[in-house]
Design an enzyme around this catalytic site. Structure first.
Site, PDB file in Angstrom:
ATOM      1  N   GLU A  34      30.169 -31.829 -35.938  1.00  0.00           N
ATOM      2  CA  GLU A  34      30.029 -30.854 -34.854  1.00  0.00           C
ATOM      3  C   GLU A  34      29.386 -31.607 -33.696  1.00  0.00           C
ATOM      4  O   GLU A  34      28.337 -32.233 -33.895  1.00  0.00           O
ATOM      5  CB  GLU A  34      29.045 -29.767 -35.287  1.00  0.00           C
ATOM      6  N   ARG A 260      24.266 -34.131 -50.476  1.00  0.00           N
ATOM      7  CA  ARG A 260      23.793 -34.481 -49.147  1.00  0.00           C
ATOM      8  C   ARG A 260      22.765 -35.606 -49.283  1.00  0.00           C
ATOM      9  O   ARG A 260      21.990 -35.622 -50.230  1.00  0.00           O
ATOM     10  CB  ARG A 260      23.130 -33.211 -48.632  1.00  0.00           C
ATOM     11  N   LYS A 270      19.876 -31.825 -37.905  1.00  0.00           N
ATOM     12  CA  LYS A 270      20.096 -32.020 -36.474  1.00  0.00           C
ATOM     13  C   LYS A 270      19.142 -31.178 -35.639  1.00  0.00           C
ATOM     14  O   LYS A 270      18.681 -31.601 -34.594  1.00  0.00           O
ATOM     15  CB  LYS A 270      21.547 -31.689 -36.117  1.00  0.00           C
TER      16      LYS A 270
END
Ligand code: ATP
Ligand code: MG
Length: 568
Positions: A34, A260, A270
């Site tokens: 993203e 992850r 983020k």
């Protein structure tokens, strides 16, 4: 270390089995960031996995920007992401692609779902939809608009697109099962109204697809065979399949989930990284303490070391936190073989070799890297006055101190053996100079009679020394798991940056380029910072020489990969 990944993992097994069985003839993966922040070490894992699998199977990997959330997106991020993926050593053959390129198709496919009775326009507001979703133990409640006629749904959806309704007035929802044990199947939202300008499509759209809808359908459009994502999406997989099976495509991408990456002394969210930058806890996205790829690059981390790290971390089905020391270990291992060595004194103390004539100088050829014969040699010039490291001298040394002290003989790397004869102090009593004699027979640093001299010091000739600023970085967070006991920012380390302004280096250091990493002998690896100006060099410490990670591994005997000592 080779660049070939020989560690097997379950995703590679799946990919190989799919190729063997003919389910796929070519592997197509994607890396779907993203564009709402900079890439970090977690993304490096995903990049290595996705591009790596494509590379090793002769497939391809798409870089696809998942740009469905225009409020948070920015072209700055798009550019940074492309730069970082390239820096990691990967390339995309076509594209980059953008989910926004598919907005027309996604809209048509959504209409198709409506026509087939698989989606409806819901007039309830966000809060009501949330409240009626039910809980893990209770089913949700069906919306009063759930059984709207198809024609009415089509009309309303078209008017949503045309901008007739304000934000949040209506949504498009999939019509699945409000009693499903999987919350993601309780009529999930596919489209929201948002009158927001999009960085790429401008004002053309005021409805935007949700991640769940856009992602799988974009995979289908691009012919992705293996859609790899992190574990938290495992519960979304039934929805992923449900949608792909109902839109008009024959493509059947499949989603697989892996753990992850988390790393000690760092945060990889983020949102947190944005806060660190905006609140000024760091100098910017590329601050060498940041776990961003831009930060790691500025720190001096070679991309090959980062790829090696990702391979060693592996691909598992259970989350775990990797030690920051493992990354440091990979960096050291790479740089030990590739970084040329230079002599730099961080905290200088003057040494005068009283037996060496004034005005005389001598040049010694010194190897650039004992680990790499190809690296060649360079001249270093010796003279009467030199700088040594303050920490290499002790007036009153403890037992195991093998460096310089009164009456003790040490080796000056590649030059001579010297013995400390006298100590000069200032009025405050601080040692400001040590005076030594040298053994003229020990040219090059070897004792003529083979006598044992334990300590070897690095040094820099005073008349030709260049000054530089050295930035010593340490973990940004003191706690191994930041935020585990309260606020994350309370765990910020107060000593994560120490600036040394009086360092002295041999002149050859001026020949480095920005971004180049060298070993400062006996100190560690340092990377030339782009803040450097002619005559005012700046170096960042990439990593020190001491490999506490490898030492701990040896002690506990957990793995055979423990590294050699980088210093020799
Ligand atoms: P964050 O939670 O930090 O906002 P994200 O998952 O929303 O991260 P994306 O830009 O959507 O970030 O991520 C792009 C790709 O990178 C996704 O496929 C995602 O699964 C993967 N990824 C992100 N963070 C990690 C991580 N820590 N470890 C492994 N893969 C990751
Ligand atoms: Mg995401």
């Amino acid at each position: 270390m080779s660049d070939v990944d020989d560690r097997n993992h379950f995703i590679r097994d799946i990919v190989r089995a799919d190729l063997a069985s003919g389910r796929v003839t070519q592997v197509v993966t994607r890396f779907p960031p993203e564009p709402n922040g900079y890439l970090h070490l977690g993304h490096a894992k995903s990049i290595t996995l996705n591009f790596g699998l494509a590379q090793e199977t002769g497939g391809r990997c798409n870089l696809r920007f998942d740009d469905t959330n225009p409020e948070k997106e920015d072209v700055e991020y798009i550019e940074a992401i492309e730069r970082d993926v390239r820096w990691m050593g990967y390339a995309w053959s076509e594209g980059p692609f953008f989910a926004s390129d598919y907005f027309d198709r996604l809209y048509d496919w959504a209409r198709h779902l409506v026509e087939a009775g698989h989606a409806y326009v819901d007039d309830q507001d966000a809060e009501t939809i949330r409240e009626t979703r039910g809980t893990l133990t209770e089913p949700g409640r069906e919306s009063p608009w759930r059984n709207r006629p198809v024609a009415e749904n089509l009309d309303l959806f078209a008017r949503m697109k045309a901008g007739e309704f304000p934000d949040g007035a209506r949504v498009l929802r999939a019509r699945i099962d409000m009693a499903s044990g999987n919350m993601n199947l309780r009529d999930p939202i596919l489209y929201r109204i948002r009158h927001v300008r999009h960085p790429r499509t401008g004002d053309r759209w005021c409805i935007y697809p949700t991640y769940d809808y856009a992602h799988g359908q974009s995979d289908a459009i691009e012919g992705i065979t293996h859609s790899l994502c992190t574990l938290e999406f495992a519960d979304h997989r039934p929805l992923y399949d449900w949608l792909v099976e109902r839109v008009p495509t024959r493509a059947r991408p499949r989603q697989y989930e892996f753990a992850r990456l988390a790393i000690t002394h760092a945060v990889l969210s983020k949102r947190r990284l944005i806060e660190l930058v905006r609140e000024g806890h760091v100098a910017g996205w590329d601050d060498p303490r940041m776990p961003t790829l831009a930060g790691q690059r500025r720190r001096g981390v070679p991309p090959a070391a980062l790829r090696d790290f990702c391979r060693r971390v592996g691909v598992a089905r259970a989350d775990s936190r990797v030690e920051a020391g493992l990354l440091d270990h990979c960096i050291r291992e790479y740089l030990n073989r590739h970084a040329p060595r230079r002599m730099v004194v961080l905290d200088p103390l003057k040494m005068v070799i009283t037996t060496y004539p004034e005005g005389r100088s001598e040049t010694f050829e010194t190897v650039n890297n004992p680990e790499d014969p190809q690296a060649g040699t360079r001249p270093v010039t010796f003279e009467r006055e030199i700088w040594i490291e303050r920490g290499d001298f002790m007036e009153d040394p403890p037992k195991k101190f093998f460096r310089l002290s009164p009456g003790r003989e040490v080796r000056l790397r590649s030059a001579y053996l010297v013995t400390c004869e006298e100590v000069i102090r200032d009025e405050g009593g601080e040692v400001v100079e040590v005076r030594c004699s040298h053994d003229p027979e020990s040219r090059g640093g070897d004792a003529p009679d083979g006598r044992r001299v334990k300590g070897t010091l690095h040094w820099v000739a005073a008349s030709t020394a260049i000054g530089l600023e050295v930035r010593l970085y340490d973990h940004l967070f003191a706690a191994a798991v930041p935020g585990s006991e309260g606020d994350v920012f309370d765990d910020l380390s107060p000593d994560s940056l120490q600036i040394l302004s009086g360092a002295k280096a041999e002149p050859a250091l001026a020949d480095t380029k920005d971004g180049e990493t060298v070993q400062f002998e006996r100190q560690g690896y340092f990377c030339r910072d782009p803040d450097s100006r002619p005559g005012a060099l700046v170096f960042n410490r990439t990593v020190g020489l001491r490999d506490s990670w490898a030492q701990a591994q040896r002690k506990t005997g957990t793995t055979g990969t423990a590294g050699r000592k980088a210093e020799s």
